[in-house]
Scaffold this active site. Structure first.
Site, mmCIF file in Angstrom:
data_model
loop_
_atom_site.group_PDB
_atom_site.id
_atom_site.type_symbol
_atom_site.label_atom_id
_atom_site.label_comp_id
_atom_site.label_asym_id
_atom_site.label_seq_id
_atom_site.Cartn_x
_atom_site.Cartn_y
_atom_site.Cartn_z
ATOM 1 N N ASP A 143 1.926 5.295 -0.077
ATOM 2 C CA ASP A 143 1.389 6.293 0.775
ATOM 3 C C ASP A 143 1.727 7.593 -0.471
ATOM 4 O O ASP A 143 2.607 8.278 -0.239
ATOM 5 C CB ASP A 143 1.956 6.717 2.016
ATOM 6 C CG ASP A 143 1.265 7.805 2.776
ATOM 7 O OD1 ASP A 143 0.250 8.295 2.267
ATOM 8 O OD2 ASP A 143 1.920 8.167 3.744
ATOM 9 N N LYS A 158 0.852 -1.150 0.099
ATOM 10 C CA LYS A 158 0.015 -0.036 0.054
ATOM 11 C C LYS A 158 0.911 1.056 0.274
ATOM 12 O O LYS A 158 1.460 1.544 1.105
ATOM 13 C CB LYS A 158 -0.905 -0.089 0.906
ATOM 14 C CG LYS A 158 -2.053 1.161 1.050
ATOM 15 C CD LYS A 158 -2.897 1.147 2.355
ATOM 16 C CE LYS A 158 -3.875 2.247 1.894
ATOM 17 N NZ LYS A 158 -3.494 3.793 1.464
ATOM 18 N N GLU A 207 3.265 2.074 3.719
ATOM 19 C CA GLU A 207 1.928 2.365 4.484
ATOM 20 C C GLU A 207 1.269 1.131 4.990
ATOM 21 O O GLU A 207 0.767 1.180 6.164
ATOM 22 C CB GLU A 207 1.123 3.355 3.878
ATOM 23 C CG GLU A 207 -0.051 3.772 4.708
ATOM 24 C CD GLU A 207 -1.105 4.501 4.085
ATOM 25 O OE1 GLU A 207 -1.685 5.592 4.505
ATOM 26 O OE2 GLU A 207 -1.074 4.578 2.634
#
Length: 294
Positions: free
Chosen positions: A21, A19, A162
């Site tokens: 950011d 994931k 993240e």
């Protein structure tokens, strides 16, 4: 298509990606219309991202879903520099941003290819077609993927990312949030103290919290107190009222408006994903408050 928050699933039906950011981006390339890019809200930001010029030469006719990122140290991303790139509008500011904080599109889905709408196809087919586009360069790449959740989690933590996103292999691409994509963010868990409290609309209670450091009490931002029993919280904390805030760093006017300042003696456990350049929490959340010590 947006991921829902939850625990990472397991089993052969799922794959796992980092994931990032950054700023969610749709990028369209075609020989007739050139390159266009839009944010999640639908705002076109094509002119702010000259790095994407030439995308058509790589992918031909395609619509890519991904994340615009500005890399910090290693693979960690700098969200605030990414957001600043999308706020720059003058030619000078755009050129300066490209020079000082170059951005890249990390693609994780392919929605159109050579005029064909791929959204109804299962994710594993879209992923194979995405990998075949040859996106590999300083301004664009295909995100990493594995079928091992533990490995992806370890790598993402190691590089300061993240979190992790799980994606169901047979899922079509749908609008809005979907349980076919599940995200799990990493979070810092820190003990802080309450330095202020304020009531907002609809009975919502915000706590202004700070972290004790060798240089004093640093203001870290606000967290929301929810649930049964919190309606009495302002009255319980009122015995600690003081005329000025207790922090060694400034409190933004928008946070201070309507606040009652408190002696910083009540501890709380807070989690957040990252600190901003100003030292305040991103996505701060209250885990626990010890009203027993008041």
């Amino acid at each position: 298509m947006a991921a829902t928050r939850g625990r990472l699933p397991s089993g052969p039906d799922w794959v796992f990606e980092p994931k990032w950011d950054g700023c969610r981006l749709l990028a369209s390339a075609s020989a007739t219309e050139g390159v266009h890019a839009w944010t999640r809200s639908g705002r076109e930001v094509t002119g702010m991202l000259p790095e994407l010029d030439g995308l058509t030469d790589v992918v031909g006719d395609a619509l890519l879903d991904g994340e615009l990122v500005v890399l910090g140290e290693g693979l960690a991303t700098d969200f605030h520099s990414c957001a600043a790139r999308l706020r720059a509008t003058s030619p000078a500011a755009i050129a300066r941003g490209r020079r000082t904080h170059p951005a890249a599109l990390v693609a994780f889905d392919l929605l159109r290819l050579e005029g064909e709408d791929l959204r109804g196809r299962p994710f594993f087919e879209r992923r194979k077609l995405l990998e075949a586009t040859g996106l590999n360069g300083p301004a664009w790449q295909v995100t990493a993927q594995t079928d091992d959740a533990a490995t992806m989690t370890a790598v993402a933590r190691l590089h300061g990312l993240e979190g992790v996103v799980a994606k169901r292999l047979d899922a079509p691409y749908r609008g809005g949030a979907s349980h076919d994509w599940i995200k799990q963010r990493f979070a810092e868990v820190v003990d802080m103290v309450i330095g202020g409290v304020r009531l907002i609309r609809h009975g919502k209670i915000e706590l202004l919290v700070g972290e004790e450091t060798p240089t004093g009490l640093i203001y870290r931002g606000t967290v929301t107190a929810r649930g049964r029993g919190t309606e009495n919280l302002p009255a319980l904390l009122a015995v600690l009222a003081r005329p000025a805030h207790p922090f060694n760093t400034p409190v933004p006017a928008a946070h201070a408006r309507g606040a009652t300042w408190l002696d910083p003696t009540v501890p709380v456990e807070v989690s957040y994903t990252a600190l901003t350049p100003a030292g305040r929490m991103r996505q701060g959340r209250l885990n626990r408050i010890r009203t027993d010590v008041i």
